[in-house]
Design an enzyme around this catalytic site. Structure first.
Site, PDB file in Angstrom:
ATOM      1  N   ASP A   7       1.033  -1.172   0.274  1.00 20.89           N
ATOM      2  CA  ASP A   7       0.103  -0.236   0.028  1.00 20.89           C
ATOM      3  C   ASP A   7       0.679   1.239  -0.101  1.00 20.89           C
ATOM      4  O   ASP A   7       2.220   1.121   0.431  1.00 20.89           O
ATOM      5  CB  ASP A   7      -0.795   0.190   1.414  1.00 20.89           C
ATOM      6  CG  ASP A   7      -1.634   1.006   1.194  1.00 20.89           C
ATOM      7  OD1 ASP A   7      -2.127   1.243   0.432  1.00 20.89           O
ATOM      8  OD2 ASP A   7      -1.635   1.841   2.331  1.00 20.89           O
ATOM      9  N   TYR A  39      -0.453   8.113  -2.530  1.00 24.10           N
ATOM     10  CA  TYR A  39      -0.918   8.013  -4.154  1.00 24.10           C
ATOM     11  C   TYR A  39      -2.155   8.815  -4.784  1.00 24.10           C
ATOM     12  O   TYR A  39      -2.206   8.792  -6.149  1.00 24.10           O
ATOM     13  CB  TYR A  39      -1.079   6.410  -4.113  1.00 24.10           C
ATOM     14  CG  TYR A  39       0.207   5.239  -4.106  1.00 24.10           C
ATOM     15  CD1 TYR A  39       1.308   5.879  -3.881  1.00 24.10           C
ATOM     16  CD2 TYR A  39       0.073   4.250  -4.305  1.00 24.10           C
ATOM     17  CE1 TYR A  39       2.446   5.090  -3.637  1.00 24.10           C
ATOM     18  CE2 TYR A  39       1.191   2.950  -4.320  1.00 24.10           C
ATOM     19  CZ  TYR A  39       2.459   3.523  -3.383  1.00 24.10           C
ATOM     20  OH  TYR A  39       3.854   2.850  -3.796  1.00 24.10           O
ATOM     21  N   GLY A  40      -2.745   9.049  -3.517  1.00 20.39           N
ATOM     22  CA  GLY A  40      -4.287   9.409  -4.109  1.00 20.39           C
ATOM     23  C   GLY A  40      -4.208  10.201  -5.407  1.00 20.39           C
ATOM     24  O   GLY A  40      -5.380  10.968  -6.224  1.00 20.39           O
ATOM     25  N   CYS A  70      -4.381  -1.208  -2.186  1.00 22.01           N
ATOM     26  CA  CYS A  70      -4.509  -0.220  -2.201  1.00 22.01           C
ATOM     27  C   CYS A  70      -5.728  -0.210  -3.878  1.00 22.01           C
ATOM     28  O   CYS A  70      -5.201  -0.409  -4.680  1.00 22.01           O
ATOM     29  CB  CYS A  70      -3.478   0.311  -2.895  1.00 22.01           C
ATOM     30  SG  CYS A  70      -3.293   2.293  -2.902  1.00 22.01           S
ATOM     31  N   ASN A  71      -6.447   0.710  -2.938  1.00 22.41           N
ATOM     32  CA  ASN A  71      -8.104   0.629  -4.012  1.00 22.41           C
ATOM     33  C   ASN A  71      -6.975   1.923  -5.673  1.00 22.41           C
ATOM     34  O   ASN A  71      -6.819   1.334  -6.441  1.00 22.41           O
ATOM     35  CB  ASN A  71      -8.938   1.962  -3.937  1.00 22.41           C
ATOM     36  CG  ASN A  71      -9.990   0.483  -3.161  1.00 22.41           C
ATOM     37  OD1 ASN A  71     -10.634   0.117  -3.456  1.00 22.41           O
ATOM     38  ND2 ASN A  71      -9.558   1.002  -2.110  1.00 22.41           N
ATOM     39  N   CYS A 180     -11.040   2.988  -0.205  1.00 25.35           N
ATOM     40  CA  CYS A 180      -9.347   3.710   0.141  1.00 25.35           C
ATOM     41  C   CYS A 180      -9.017   2.182   1.223  1.00 25.35           C
ATOM     42  O   CYS A 180     -10.119   2.731   2.810  1.00 25.35           O
ATOM     43  CB  CYS A 180      -9.344   4.942   0.075  1.00 25.35           C
ATOM     44  SG  CYS A 180      -7.679   5.322   0.827  1.00 25.35           S
ATOM     45  N   THR A 181      -8.159   2.070   1.601  1.00 22.39           N
ATOM     46  CA  THR A 181      -8.297   1.260   2.346  1.00 22.39           C
ATOM     47  C   THR A 181      -7.781   1.927   3.996  1.00 22.39           C
ATOM     48  O   THR A 181      -7.383   1.308   4.682  1.00 22.39           O
ATOM     49  CB  THR A 181      -6.644   0.377   2.706  1.00 22.39           C
ATOM     50  OG1 THR A 181      -5.566   0.578   1.372  1.00 22.39           O
ATOM     51  CG2 THR A 181      -7.199  -0.863   1.061  1.00 22.39           C
TER      52      THR A 181
HETATM   53  N1  DGL Z   1      -4.504   3.039   0.405  1.00 20.15           N
HETATM   54  C1  DGL Z   1      -4.819   3.517  -0.197  1.00 20.15           C
HETATM   55  C2  DGL Z   1      -5.924   3.223  -1.595  1.00 20.15           C
HETATM   56  O1  DGL Z   1      -6.392   2.581  -1.301  1.00 20.15           O
HETATM   57  C3  DGL Z   1      -4.032   5.304  -1.116  1.00 20.15           C
HETATM   58  C4  DGL Z   1      -4.129   5.922  -0.030  1.00 20.15           C
HETATM   59  C5  DGL Z   1      -3.252   7.319  -0.994  1.00 20.15           C
HETATM   60  O2  DGL Z   1      -2.174   7.459  -0.484  1.00 20.15           O
HETATM   61  O3  DGL Z   1      -4.125   8.548  -1.276  1.00 20.15           O
HETATM   62  O4  DGL Z   1      -6.072   4.157  -2.194  1.00 20.15           O
END
Ligand code: DGL
Length: 258
Positions: A7, A39-40, A70-71, A180-181
């Site tokens: 993630d 990542y978002g 991670c979505n 989102c996780t």
């Molecule tokens: N936990 C991640 C997800 O499920 C990403 C969160 C991020 O880094 O923005 O999308």
């Protein structure tokens, strides 16, 4: 049997917790890419490139299956990963389908990252599973910041929840998808802030079941290594706060990736 879980930071620990519950004996290597979090807000190309680097790192550790916990990374990278690597990948995406079967009002809210909501794979998911349902998407960047800071309650948490749920609740939304996780760690605060009639969907447990289905063998030493690409001590504090039941069995370390 050893699996890798990745993630952008600590969000995937919400998935790790479900996998460990179901599969106590397998060996797990968790990689939280805290140095690159979030990542978002990154572009699809940036996400793919970075996830590829992390997958290479995990494969060198001889994991036999990788969970993209991670979505955002799943939406932008999993199809590409499956064309490049022979190993199995388990991805995750917002629970739009279960939410559509739960709604009474015909309005659901998907809380997710900016990258996930804009992703083509997500748009295809909505098209194919949400006919006749009004799907309101809501980016929630503050949720990731709060969870990464270990803040699960308090005024700033309440304010962010109010800001992100209002556009959904005011339009009669009765199901919230935690897309989102990181967000399951805020679930207790979200539950207490929204009306009792609002249901909350989280796909962590379904992902754990999918991992179980794919494993030819559920045996192992039950070992757990949690690594971060940033600050080791900070990660250890977060593990203790978010998944204290896992700290005892795990070693927390700094991953050797730039
Ligand atoms: N936990 C991640 C997800 O499920 C990403 C969160 C991020 O880094 O923005 O999308």
């Amino acid at each position: 049997m050893k699996i890798g879980i990745l993630d952008s930071g600590v969000g995937g620990l919400s998935v790790l917790r479900e996998i460990r519950r179901l599969l106590p004996d397998i060996d797990i290597h968790y990689l939280g890419d805290s140095a690159w979090c979030p990542y978002g807000s990154k572009s699809p190309e940036q996400i793919r490139q970075r996830v590829g680097q992390i997958v290479d790192y995990l494969l060198e550790l001889d994991v036999e299956l990788i969970v993209i916990a991670c979505n955002s990374a799943t939406i932008h990278a999993v199809e590409w990963l499956r064309t490049v690597y022979p190993q199995p990948f388990v991805g995750m995406e917002p629970g739009v389908k279960p939410a559509c079967s739960l709604t009474q009002t015909g309005v659901i809210g998907v809380l997710a990252t900016e990258a996930s909501i804009a992703g083509e794979k997500f748009l295809r998911l909505v098209d194919s599973t949400a006919q006749g349902v009004n799907v309101i998407t809501q980016p929630c960047s503050k949720f990731v910041e709060l969870v990464e800071a270990g803040r699960l309650e308090g005024e700033d948490v309440a304010a962010a929840i109010a800001e992100y749920t209002e556009p959904i609740l005011s339009r009669d939304g009765d199901v919230l998808v935690l897309g989102c996780t990181h967000y399951p760690f805020l679930k207790p605060a979200i539950v207490s802030a929204v009306p009792e009639t609002v249901q909350i969907v989280d796909t962590g447990e379904a992902v754990a079941r999918r991992v179980q289905d794919l494993l030819p063998d559920e045996s192992g030493q039950g070992s757990l290594v949690i690594e971060t690409t940033a600050d080791r001590d900070g990660m250890e504090r977060l593990v203790e706060k978010l998944v204290p039941e896992l700290l005892g069995e795990s070693g927390v370390g700094r991953a050797g990736i730039g």
